[in-house]
Design a protein around this motif. Structure first.
Motif, short mmCIF file in Angstrom:
data_model
loop_
_atom_site.label_atom_id
_atom_site.label_comp_id
_atom_site.label_asym_id
_atom_site.label_seq_id
_atom_site.Cartn_x
_atom_site.Cartn_y
_atom_site.Cartn_z
N GLN A 119 83.27 97.39 0.46
CA GLN A 119 84.65 97.20 -0.01
C GLN A 119 84.88 95.76 -0.46
O GLN A 119 85.48 95.52 -1.51
N ILE A 120 84.37 94.80 0.30
CA ILE A 120 84.52 93.37 -0.05
C ILE A 120 83.79 93.08 -1.35
O ILE A 120 84.32 92.41 -2.25
N GLU A 121 82.57 93.58 -1.48
CA GLU A 121 81.79 93.36 -2.70
C GLU A 121 82.45 94.02 -3.90
O GLU A 121 82.47 93.46 -5.00
N PRO A 142 78.96 98.51 7.17
CA PRO A 142 78.50 98.64 5.77
C PRO A 142 79.65 99.01 4.83
O PRO A 142 79.70 98.53 3.70
N GLU A 143 80.57 99.83 5.32
CA GLU A 143 81.70 100.22 4.47
C GLU A 143 82.57 99.02 4.12
O GLU A 143 83.01 98.87 2.97
N GLU A 193 85.53 93.67 -8.95
CA GLU A 193 86.70 94.02 -9.75
C GLU A 193 87.43 92.78 -10.25
O GLU A 193 87.88 92.73 -11.40
N LYS A 194 87.54 91.76 -9.41
CA LYS A 194 88.19 90.52 -9.83
C LYS A 194 87.40 89.85 -10.94
O LYS A 194 87.97 89.37 -11.93
N GLU A 195 86.08 89.82 -10.81
CA GLU A 195 85.24 89.20 -11.83
C GLU A 195 85.32 89.97 -13.15
O GLU A 195 85.42 89.39 -14.23
#
Length: 65
Positions: free
Chosen positions: A13-15, A8-9, A20-22
């Motif tokens: 982190q991926i999400e 889940p961590e 942040e990029k978006e």
């Protein structure tokens, strides 16, 4: 073939990185629009000042006659 289970961590982190990029792209677009509006406001302000000076000069010219 081994399947790796995503923790889940790691998923969070991926999400978060994708978010942040978006957001960075959106903030850049907003900044570009604000810069364009700033330039436009400067032009409007300059035209307003020139118009005001023209009216003042016309009134002075009429009064001096």
């Amino acid at each position: 073939i081994m399947k790796m289970k995503m923790t889940p961590e790691l998923q969070v982190q991926i999400e978060l990185e994708a978010h942040e990029k978006e957001c960075a792209i959106r903030y850049q677009a907003v900044d570009d629009k604000l810069c364009a509006l700033d330039r436009r406001m400067w032009r409007i302000e300059a035209m307003s000042m020139v118009g005001t000076l023209g009216v003042v000069a016309l009134v002075v010219a009429i009064v001096m006659k």
